[in-house]
Motif scaffolding. Structure first.
Motif, PDB file in Angstrom:
ATOM      1  N   SER A   1      20.199  -2.292 -13.863  1.00 39.81           N
ATOM      2  CA  SER A   1      21.244  -2.003 -15.057  1.00 39.81           C
ATOM      3  C   SER A   1      22.566  -2.310 -14.530  1.00 39.81           C
ATOM      4  O   SER A   1      23.639  -2.719 -15.261  1.00 39.81           O
ATOM      5  CB  SER A   1      21.372  -0.535 -15.436  1.00 39.81           C
ATOM      6  OG  SER A   1      21.412   0.280 -14.345  1.00 39.81           O
TER       7      SER A   1
ATOM      8  N   TRP B   1      18.719  -5.095 -24.076  1.00 39.19           N
ATOM      9  CA  TRP B   1      18.097  -5.173 -22.757  1.00 39.19           C
ATOM     10  C   TRP B   1      16.788  -4.328 -23.064  1.00 39.19           C
ATOM     11  O   TRP B   1      15.698  -4.606 -22.931  1.00 39.19           O
ATOM     12  CB  TRP B   1      18.725  -4.488 -21.572  1.00 39.19           C
ATOM     13  CG  TRP B   1      18.076  -4.795 -20.362  1.00 39.19           C
ATOM     14  CD1 TRP B   1      17.108  -5.775 -20.035  1.00 39.19           C
ATOM     15  CD2 TRP B   1      18.231  -3.790 -19.190  1.00 39.19           C
ATOM     16  NE1 TRP B   1      16.697  -5.249 -18.803  1.00 39.19           N
ATOM     17  CE2 TRP B   1      17.243  -3.886 -18.229  1.00 39.19           C
ATOM     18  CE3 TRP B   1      18.863  -2.709 -19.181  1.00 39.19           C
ATOM     19  CZ2 TRP B   1      16.996  -3.458 -17.226  1.00 39.19           C
ATOM     20  CZ3 TRP B   1      18.632  -1.827 -17.968  1.00 39.19           C
ATOM     21  CH2 TRP B   1      17.789  -2.256 -16.786  1.00 39.19           C
TER      22      TRP B   1
ATOM     23  N   HIS C   1      22.547  -6.196 -15.354  1.00 41.67           N
ATOM     24  CA  HIS C   1      22.409  -6.650 -16.659  1.00 41.67           C
ATOM     25  C   HIS C   1      23.220  -5.858 -17.832  1.00 41.67           C
ATOM     26  O   HIS C   1      23.296  -6.212 -19.054  1.00 41.67           O
ATOM     27  CB  HIS C   1      20.785  -6.106 -17.300  1.00 41.67           C
ATOM     28  CG  HIS C   1      19.725  -6.946 -16.574  1.00 41.67           C
ATOM     29  ND1 HIS C   1      20.019  -8.237 -15.902  1.00 41.67           N
ATOM     30  CD2 HIS C   1      18.717  -6.490 -15.887  1.00 41.67           C
ATOM     31  CE1 HIS C   1      18.981  -8.753 -15.386  1.00 41.67           C
ATOM     32  NE2 HIS C   1      18.082  -7.543 -15.027  1.00 41.67           N
TER      33      HIS C   1
ATOM     34  N   VAL D   1      12.653  -6.887 -18.709  1.00 44.56           N
ATOM     35  CA  VAL D   1      12.592  -5.253 -18.186  1.00 44.56           C
ATOM     36  C   VAL D   1      11.715  -4.996 -17.295  1.00 44.56           C
ATOM     37  O   VAL D   1      10.654  -5.541 -17.469  1.00 44.56           O
ATOM     38  CB  VAL D   1      12.563  -4.602 -19.589  1.00 44.56           C
ATOM     39  CG1 VAL D   1      12.328  -3.013 -19.306  1.00 44.56           C
ATOM     40  CG2 VAL D   1      13.345  -4.975 -20.584  1.00 44.56           C
TER      41      VAL D   1
ATOM     42  N   SER E   1      18.057  -9.920 -23.590  1.00 40.52           N
ATOM     43  CA  SER E   1      19.269 -10.429 -22.662  1.00 40.52           C
ATOM     44  C   SER E   1      18.589 -10.645 -21.577  1.00 40.52           C
ATOM     45  O   SER E   1      18.977 -11.539 -20.746  1.00 40.52           O
ATOM     46  CB  SER E   1      20.210  -9.295 -22.799  1.00 40.52           C
ATOM     47  OG  SER E   1      19.528  -8.018 -22.174  1.00 40.52           O
ATOM     48  N   ALA E   2      17.426  -9.789 -20.787  1.00 43.12           N
ATOM     49  CA  ALA E   2      17.157  -9.927 -19.632  1.00 43.12           C
ATOM     50  C   ALA E   2      15.713  -9.246 -19.635  1.00 43.12           C
ATOM     51  O   ALA E   2      15.435  -8.426 -20.253  1.00 43.12           O
ATOM     52  CB  ALA E   2      17.980  -9.133 -18.717  1.00 43.12           C
TER      53      ALA E   2
END
Length: 258
Positions: free
Chosen positions: A135, A216, A138, A225, A222-223
């Motif tokens: 986190s 997220w 991201h 997990v 977005s990226a």
């Protein structure tokens, strides 16, 4: 790269170099290889890792305090005290005052201190962490870059470090507990707790951080997990939240079986 960024990356590498040198030379010193080609802390192969994620003032501390009373759980809070005192410098306050100047410095140090939390030795079978190195990258690095407060070259370098770390160091996560809270609720809580560094945070900042969490952990756009996500709505008062944590206790504590 700025002079501040250069200094922090030098310190970052100085912290990692003994670990890399130890493994290459065949030493022990608490580090071993688990996943082929990756470094990991000795004794962690059977540890369950739970990361509690959420916006500023979403209730992460309350969640951690609640589960800290459970046997066989070790709670690791964000190393905020380190960010507030880097040999006498309050890096967190500096970043909020001038993010374009100090964003790279704070995020590099956060990356280092969160890596240290991930690699902390523990005898407890379950570790519950406040946020994570994931986190940090991201959500908060992305926020600085997308809002125009981090130069592209600094963003690229932070990405290179993050990619190197996650490629070469084993950082397993078994479950992410996402405390899903509205930005307005976070803003009201933030004003009530009156932390000096946070007094300059506007509602718009919390709205952007909220959207990054949603992209997220909910939308997955977005990226990647790193673990399954358990969403707990967290707009409620303290007593209601404690009840919700009790409702989800079994699911959280059996994360490796989910």
């Amino acid at each position: 790269m700025t002079a501040a960024a250069a200094r922090f990356f030098l310190n970052f590498w100085s912290a990692l170099r003994p670990v890399v040198r130890t493994v290459k030379s065949g030493g022990t010193r608490g580090i071993r290889t688990g996943t082929p080609g990756k470094l990991m802390r000795s004794g962690d192969s059977r540890r369950t890792v739970i990361c509690v994620e959420g916006n500023i003032a979403s209730g992460k501390t309350t969640c951690l305090d609640y589960f800290s009373n459970t046997s066989n759980i070790q709670v690791l809070t964000e190393p905020v005290s380190k960010w507030r005192n880097v040999r006498g410098h309050n890096l967190l306050a500096l970043m909020y005052q001038d993010p374009q100047r100090w964003g790279i410095s704070l995020q590099t140090y956060i990356q280092l201190t969160m890596l240290d939390k991930h690699l902390s030795a523990t005898t407890a079978p379950v570790t519950m962490m406040e946020r994570s190195i994931f986190s940090a990258k991201h959500i908060f690095v992305e926020n600085l870059y997308r809002s125009g407060k981090m130069p592209e070259v600094d963003y690229i370098i932070l990405n290179e470090w993050f990619d190197w770390i996650t490629t070469n160091v084993s950082l397993p996560v078994d479950l992410i507990v996402y405390l899903q809270t509205s930005p307005q609720t976070c803003y009201e809580r933030l004003k009530q707790r009156c932390r000096e560094e946070e007094m300059v945070i506007p509602l718009e900042y919390l709205e952007f951080i909220h959207q990054l969490h949603e992209d997220w952990l909910i939308k997955g756009t977005s990226a990647p997990v790193p673990a399954p996500v358990l969403v707990i709505p967290a707009d409620y008062d303290l007593q209601k939240m404690l009840h919700k944590y009790e409702e989800h206790r079994e699911k959280i504590l059996t994360a490796t079986n989910s």
